[in-house]
Design a protein around this motif. Structure first.
Motif, mmCIF file in Angstrom:
data_model
loop_
_atom_site.group_PDB
_atom_site.id
_atom_site.type_symbol
_atom_site.label_atom_id
_atom_site.label_comp_id
_atom_site.label_asym_id
_atom_site.label_seq_id
_atom_site.Cartn_x
_atom_site.Cartn_y
_atom_site.Cartn_z
ATOM 1 N N PHE A 129 5.472 -14.243 9.539
ATOM 2 C CA PHE A 129 5.212 -13.633 8.123
ATOM 3 C C PHE A 129 5.428 -11.986 8.143
ATOM 4 O O PHE A 129 6.233 -11.694 7.168
ATOM 5 C CB PHE A 129 3.719 -13.984 7.678
ATOM 6 C CG PHE A 129 3.534 -13.656 6.313
ATOM 7 C CD1 PHE A 129 3.740 -14.600 5.167
ATOM 8 C CD2 PHE A 129 3.012 -12.604 5.945
ATOM 9 C CE1 PHE A 129 3.409 -14.152 3.848
ATOM 10 C CE2 PHE A 129 2.728 -11.904 4.620
ATOM 11 C CZ PHE A 129 2.929 -13.070 3.624
ATOM 12 N N ASP A 130 4.654 -11.567 9.053
ATOM 13 C CA ASP A 130 4.677 -10.042 9.031
ATOM 14 C C ASP A 130 6.008 -9.327 9.327
ATOM 15 O O ASP A 130 6.208 -8.095 9.259
ATOM 16 C CB ASP A 130 3.505 -9.344 9.685
ATOM 17 C CG ASP A 130 3.390 -10.030 11.320
ATOM 18 O OD1 ASP A 130 4.542 -10.562 11.761
ATOM 19 O OD2 ASP A 130 2.725 -9.429 12.059
ATOM 20 N N SER A 131 7.036 -10.286 9.759
ATOM 21 C CA SER A 131 8.361 -9.899 10.281
ATOM 22 C C SER A 131 9.213 -9.909 9.019
ATOM 23 O O SER A 131 10.459 -9.313 9.008
ATOM 24 C CB SER A 131 9.037 -10.623 11.507
ATOM 25 O OG SER A 131 9.303 -11.750 11.039
ATOM 26 N N LEU A 132 8.540 -10.654 7.968
ATOM 27 C CA LEU A 132 9.447 -11.018 6.848
ATOM 28 C C LEU A 132 8.934 -10.053 5.571
ATOM 29 O O LEU A 132 9.839 -9.714 4.714
ATOM 30 C CB LEU A 132 9.425 -12.325 6.359
ATOM 31 C CG LEU A 132 10.359 -13.294 7.389
ATOM 32 C CD1 LEU A 132 9.886 -14.780 6.931
ATOM 33 C CD2 LEU A 132 11.535 -13.090 7.357
ATOM 34 N N PHE A 133 7.768 -9.848 5.479
ATOM 35 C CA PHE A 133 6.969 -9.464 4.282
ATOM 36 C C PHE A 133 6.175 -8.161 4.785
ATOM 37 O O PHE A 133 5.293 -8.200 5.742
ATOM 38 C CB PHE A 133 6.415 -10.454 3.544
ATOM 39 C CG PHE A 133 6.987 -11.805 3.433
ATOM 40 C CD1 PHE A 133 8.358 -11.659 2.862
ATOM 41 C CD2 PHE A 133 6.712 -12.850 3.938
ATOM 42 C CE1 PHE A 133 9.112 -12.750 2.421
ATOM 43 C CE2 PHE A 133 7.568 -14.166 3.773
ATOM 44 C CZ PHE A 133 8.646 -13.934 3.097
ATOM 45 N N THR A 134 6.141 -7.154 3.978
ATOM 46 C CA THR A 134 5.247 -6.034 4.188
ATOM 47 C C THR A 134 4.203 -5.969 3.382
ATOM 48 O O THR A 134 4.709 -5.769 1.926
ATOM 49 C CB THR A 134 6.252 -4.730 4.574
ATOM 50 O OG1 THR A 134 6.883 -4.803 5.775
ATOM 51 C CG2 THR A 134 5.212 -3.538 4.585
ATOM 52 N N ILE A 135 3.136 -5.793 3.459
ATOM 53 C CA ILE A 135 2.082 -5.510 2.559
ATOM 54 C C ILE A 135 1.401 -4.383 2.637
ATOM 55 O O ILE A 135 0.928 -4.007 3.688
ATOM 56 C CB ILE A 135 0.898 -6.714 2.470
ATOM 57 C CG1 ILE A 135 1.574 -8.074 2.468
ATOM 58 C CG2 ILE A 135 -0.057 -6.563 1.520
ATOM 59 C CD1 ILE A 135 0.787 -9.197 2.500
ATOM 60 N N SER A 136 1.276 -3.715 1.479
ATOM 61 C CA SER A 136 0.753 -2.218 1.518
ATOM 62 C C SER A 136 -0.746 -2.107 2.242
ATOM 63 O O SER A 136 -1.196 -3.175 1.743
ATOM 64 C CB SER A 136 0.940 -1.631 0.291
ATOM 65 O OG SER A 136 -0.270 -2.167 -0.484
ATOM 66 N N PRO A 137 -0.961 -1.208 3.231
ATOM 67 C CA PRO A 137 -2.327 -1.192 3.382
ATOM 68 C C PRO A 137 -3.259 -1.387 2.710
ATOM 69 O O PRO A 137 -4.520 -1.850 2.780
ATOM 70 C CB PRO A 137 -2.318 0.249 4.245
ATOM 71 C CG PRO A 137 -0.836 0.363 4.484
ATOM 72 C CD PRO A 137 -0.345 0.140 3.555
#
Length: 319
Positions: free
Chosen positions: A163-171
């Motif tokens: 998931f985290d290699s496809l989508f980046t969620i702001s801190p």
């Protein structure tokens, strides 16, 4: 079966049992085609038809180079020119495929492994559109062919990027997500393996009529009567991205990427990009957008599209 369940259960199958679909099922498929909603109001609408194969192998009058066996019906999609038309096509046909999954049927997107001429002739006149996609639809065979097993292994068909290699969620947003949002990249609380998916789909199809119009929600999600608070919007957006992660793509390329940030008014901004640039990229992004908006709709969350200047990339506002 909810759309969440259909997205989680859908698998690409290339070996079918050789039986034609019954009249009621074909009628429901036609209803699904007619009921597909467009994503882009100004883009061309694809033409989709259901055609029959004269034999159980789809080799002969209709050819798939041996990639498909036992399919007796095919969804054939003709698409207009331009990136917007291709995004629209992927978005709308995936709606039909998810409805087919809810009916207990198996499918497989085909973009390059079929003879276009015979399929185009069987589809008939469709304006300036050209046949781009063929989807066998039917009941999966009890045993998968060795060639299909090998193909799935080569493209890692049952695997997806993290998931985290496809989508980046702001801190600022990730710190507000509950722990459960990070414990699994699965769409459902209980995983359904590729081996058990056909039997689960078959069992679920009997309740299609009762559940098709009654979406359910996760326990931590509010119903439509509850105001859209920021936590609910954020959790539903993450769930929608998990659904994007499960979308099918050519050679399992998974071209979609997205960055999630918060707007000043408290809504969520999801900016998609595409990592590939080939004849199927826009269609695959349309499929991803179908998964994304299906979960938002099922969660009763409003969403809107920003500028379409960067197609096939789109930016959504959620909430």
């Amino acid at each position: 079966m909810t759309l969440t369940e259909a997205i989680a259960l859908r698998r690409s199958h290339r070996t079918f049992n050789g039986l034609r679909l019954d009249r009621i099922t074909l009628g429901r498929l036609r209803d699904a085609i007619g009921g597909s909603r467009p994503l882009l109001p100004d883009a061309d609408i694809p033409f989709v038809g259901i055609i029959n194969s004269d034999n159980g192998t789809a080799d002969g009058q209709l050819g798939t180079y041996g990639f498909i066996k036992g399919a007796r019906q095919f969804l054939v999609m003709a698409v207009g020119s331009g990136v917007a038309a291709h995004v629209q096509a992927g978005y709308m046909l995936e709606q039909t495929i998810l409805e087919a999954t809810r009916l207990g049927l198996s499918t497989c997107w085909l973009g390059g492994t079929f003879h276009r001429g015979p399929f185009a002739q069987a589809l008939g006149p469709c304006g300036d559109r050209t046949v781009e996609i063929v989807v066998p639809v039917g009941h999966v065979a009890t045993r998968m062919r060795m060639s299909e097993r090998l193909m799935r292994r080569i493209v890692h068909a049952d695997q997806r990027r993290k998931f985290d290699s496809l989508f980046t969620i702001s801190p600022s947003l990730s710190t507000r997500l509950p722990y459960s949002a990070f414990t699994s990249t699965l769409l459902l609380d209980t995983a359904v393996s590729a081996a058990t998916a056909p039997s689960v789909i078959s069992a679920a199809s009997s309740s299609y009529a009762e559940s098709a119009t009654s979406p359910t929600h996760d326990g931590d999600e509010a119903t439509a009567s509850t105001p859209c608070d920021s936590q609910r919007i954020l959790c539903a957006t993450v769930k929608a991205l998990k659904a994007v992660r499960l979308a099918p793509s050519s050679s399992n390329s998974q071209p979609w990427r997205a960055t999630v940030t918060e707007n000043p008014d408290g809504t969520i901004k999801v900016a998609f990009t595409c990592t590939t640039d080939n004849r199927f990229s826009a269609i695959e992004m349309g499929i991803a957008y179908c998964h994304f908006t299906s979960i938002l709709d099922e969660s009763n969350l409003p969403w809107a599209i920003g500028s379409t200047a960067s197609l096939p990339a789109l930016t959504f506002t959620v909430g």
